[in-house]
Design a protein around this motif. Sequence first.
Motif, PDB file in Angstrom:
ATOM      1  N   GLU A   1       9.223   2.189  -4.012  1.00 47.77           N
ATOM      2  CA  GLU A   1       8.874   3.386  -3.237  1.00 47.77           C
ATOM      3  C   GLU A   1       8.280   2.970  -1.898  1.00 47.77           C
ATOM      4  O   GLU A   1       7.519   2.003  -1.816  1.00 47.77           O
ATOM      5  N   GLY A   2       8.657   3.691  -0.834  1.00 43.66           N
ATOM      6  CA  GLY A   2       8.076   3.436   0.481  1.00 43.66           C
ATOM      7  C   GLY A   2       9.046   2.800   1.459  1.00 43.66           C
ATOM      8  O   GLY A   2       9.950   2.062   1.061  1.00 43.66           O
ATOM      9  N   ASP A   3       8.868   3.102   2.732  1.00 45.54           N
ATOM     10  CA  ASP A   3       9.644   2.503   3.819  1.00 45.54           C
ATOM     11  C   ASP A   3       8.678   1.784   4.756  1.00 45.54           C
ATOM     12  O   ASP A   3       7.570   2.269   4.996  1.00 45.54           O
ATOM     13  N   SER A   4       9.125   0.656   5.298  1.00 45.88           N
ATOM     14  CA  SER A   4       8.247  -0.097   6.186  1.00 45.88           C
ATOM     15  C   SER A   4       9.072  -1.061   7.023  1.00 45.88           C
ATOM     16  O   SER A   4      10.300  -1.146   6.889  1.00 45.88           O
TER      17      SER A   4
ATOM     18  N   MET B   1       4.062  -4.331   7.802  1.00 46.50           N
ATOM     19  CA  MET B   1       3.523  -3.900   9.093  1.00 46.50           C
ATOM     20  C   MET B   1       3.168  -2.419   9.162  1.00 46.50           C
ATOM     21  O   MET B   1       2.225  -2.027   9.853  1.00 46.50           O
ATOM     22  N   THR B   2       3.917  -1.553   8.490  1.00 41.75           N
ATOM     23  CA  THR B   2       3.696  -0.112   8.706  1.00 41.75           C
ATOM     24  C   THR B   2       3.373   0.646   7.409  1.00 41.75           C
ATOM     25  O   THR B   2       2.205   0.897   7.122  1.00 41.75           O
ATOM     26  N   GLY B   3       4.383   1.000   6.601  1.00 41.80           N
ATOM     27  CA  GLY B   3       4.151   1.879   5.453  1.00 41.80           C
ATOM     28  C   GLY B   3       3.630   1.166   4.218  1.00 41.80           C
ATOM     29  O   GLY B   3       3.653  -0.051   4.106  1.00 41.80           O
ATOM     30  N   VAL B   4       3.140   1.979   3.273  1.00 38.28           N
ATOM     31  CA  VAL B   4       2.697   1.473   1.974  1.00 38.28           C
ATOM     32  C   VAL B   4       3.925   1.277   1.084  1.00 38.28           C
ATOM     33  O   VAL B   4       4.790   2.162   1.002  1.00 38.28           O
TER      34      VAL B   4
ATOM     35  N   MET C   1       3.744  -3.604 -11.438  1.00 39.77           N
ATOM     36  CA  MET C   1       3.852  -2.789 -10.235  1.00 39.77           C
ATOM     37  C   MET C   1       2.703  -3.160  -9.301  1.00 39.77           C
ATOM     38  O   MET C   1       1.531  -3.079  -9.675  1.00 39.77           O
ATOM     39  N   ILE C   2       3.045  -3.604  -8.099  1.00 42.17           N
ATOM     40  CA  ILE C   2       2.018  -3.957  -7.121  1.00 42.17           C
ATOM     41  C   ILE C   2       2.155  -3.068  -5.878  1.00 42.17           C
ATOM     42  O   ILE C   2       3.243  -2.554  -5.597  1.00 42.17           O
ATOM     43  N   ILE C   3       1.058  -2.900  -5.171  1.00 37.98           N
ATOM     44  CA  ILE C   3       1.036  -2.104  -3.947  1.00 37.98           C
ATOM     45  C   ILE C   3       0.765  -3.049  -2.775  1.00 37.98           C
ATOM     46  O   ILE C   3      -0.189  -3.834  -2.806  1.00 37.98           O
ATOM     47  N   VAL C   4       1.602  -2.973  -1.763  1.00 28.29           N
ATOM     48  CA  VAL C   4       1.402  -3.774  -0.549  1.00 28.29           C
ATOM     49  C   VAL C   4       1.099  -2.805   0.588  1.00 28.29           C
ATOM     50  O   VAL C   4       1.946  -2.002   0.977  1.00 28.29           O
ATOM     51  N   GLN C   5      -0.115  -2.886   1.103  1.00 24.33           N
ATOM     52  CA  GLN C   5      -0.546  -1.967   2.149  1.00 24.33           C
ATOM     53  C   GLN C   5      -0.277  -2.554   3.533  1.00 24.33           C
ATOM     54  O   GLN C   5      -0.081  -3.764   3.673  1.00 24.33           O
ATOM     55  N   PRO C   6      -0.248  -1.709   4.567  1.00 25.56           N
ATOM     56  CA  PRO C   6       0.002  -2.211   5.927  1.00 25.56           C
ATOM     57  C   PRO C   6      -0.980  -3.317   6.312  1.00 25.56           C
ATOM     58  O   PRO C   6      -2.185  -3.202   6.073  1.00 25.56           O
TER      59      PRO C   6
END
Length: 628
Positions: A163-166, A195-198, A146-151
């Motif tokens: 999880e998340g919308d972007s 570009m936007t959400g996490v 599981m990785i997290i991609v931030q804006p």
Amino acid sequence: MRKKQKIMLVRILAAAALLIAMNFVPAQGWIRFVLYLIPYLIIGYDILWKAIKGIKNGQVFDECFLMAVATVGAIALALYEKSGDYKEAIAVMLFYQVGEWFQSYAVGKSRRNISDLMDIRPDYANVELDGRLEKVDPDEVEIGSMIIVQPGEKVPIDGVIVEGDSTLNTSALTGESLPRDAKPGDDIISGCINMTGVLRVRTTREFGESTVSRILDLVENASSRKSKSEDFISKFARVYTPAVCYAALALAFLPPLVRMIVLGLPAGWETWIYRALTFLVISCPCALVISIPLSFFAGIGGASNAGVLVKGSNYLETLSKTRTVVFDKTGTLTQGVFEVNGIHHNEIEDQKLLEYAALAESASSHPISKSLKKAYGKEIDRTRVTDIREISGNGVTALVDGVEVAAGNDKLMDHLGIPYRSCHSVGTIIHMAVNGQYAGHIVISDIVKPRAKEAVRMLKRAGVRKTVMLTGDAKKVADQVAKDLGIDTVYSELLPADKVEKVEALLKEQPEKEQLAFVGDGINDAPVLRRADIGIAMGAMGSDAAIEAADVVLMDDDPMQIAKAIRISRKCLGIVYQNIVFAIGIKLICLFLGAIGIANMWLAIFADVGVMILAVLNAIRALFVKKL
């Protein structure tokens, strides 16, 4: 400008300043020689050293050897004649280095386009461990992590959004700035910028197999596949350089010996040696050896920046000769988004017929199957379905709640011996049989891509003689799509193997010097992509089959990209041929003038360095791609 280029620029300016200053220094004899030797060595020490190394390694005949012999010979001749005119030798070396600097700058500029693409390589991945984020090297991330991609961050590895919308910026991959929406359940590929959400993403591949790694590997290795033009220039230089060296040697010794022995005239050694040295400077093949590969390199760089990945300059050359373009229909000319727009039944309810169709097709990932499941609108319970059997190019049969269900085209009904009713609606007709009895049919329509018609028109303007569409769809549907788009020839109701046969037949009809391109989505068209003269996979972000099978990969699903790819290739090849004709033509004229004594060392400088600079500047034009 790189550090090496800055140093060379300083050397050029210093040598030029000293050469000008020497005109105001009243030195004579050996002092004059030593003073002129300073700018000569400042600008030419590396060329002399490369020439010595080449002789040691047995690789004598190159441009460094030609420059070293010509300039050292000119200095020796000035010493022998006691004229003290060393300017020509220094000017030859100076302008040669100016030409090399231009060439280095041009390569750097074209590399910058590829470097921009290389910026999609991620530096790290945010892995979620025990509720906290840890930055790790993408190579260390395993499948299923599981990785997290931030804006503002690059997506490091292919995966699925949990999880998340972007919105995603895919310009580095497609050449288009239009952002794309992303939501849970969507596939996401490496190289995009969040570009936007996490976003929380579950990885589906290792970094080495991800889209970004495959694309970078493809571009980095593109230069290893040389075109026929590049091979010709390499072979030409290997023969040409020794030939002109021996010709210069003959020019230096044969005419004086003939004058002295046969005609009884003064030999005039100085004149003929000077002509031979001038001949050597003129003959240097820099313009050809540098500008031709640079033209292809710039073409590949410009194409990659526009979202067109070409696997090698040989494919760029083949693409420029394309006169027939064969399209797969679904996903190429149409969106591959099928929608149910009609249900015609006998004695069964609409919803029940649709339920049977959706369950029978539950194991398939075909776009038509997806549209049936989408129209059904409920979660598929796979435990209700058994004995699924797919008949390639026909449809499927299965037991749904113990009931025999068949869903497919006319061929499936013929295969099962079930009489069916034809439909006057335009679209893909899915005939349904329940317990061996015809139950009705479902009409599904595909949506033509907005710019598909314009894309076909642009191909005709680009010189494509014939457009062909291949599809497994019904004849009525295929004919309607072909008519709407202006396709010349259409072949419908084809099985996957039939597409290969059709392409082979079209290849046999092709004139010898013309090429055939096949355009497909790269997933189920791999055999045809490989069989065509050149395979073009479009909309291939994340598609392994596309990147592996195709020769040209279009990173966007816009069919206008096909015409753009052909236009880029033709512009690049046009520049290559211009440089070949220009360089060889000027060389031959100046060689003749040098041999008969009309051309001096200054004209030799133009024939060598001037032609090279003009050819390099012309090659840079391949970098710039106009938008359609």
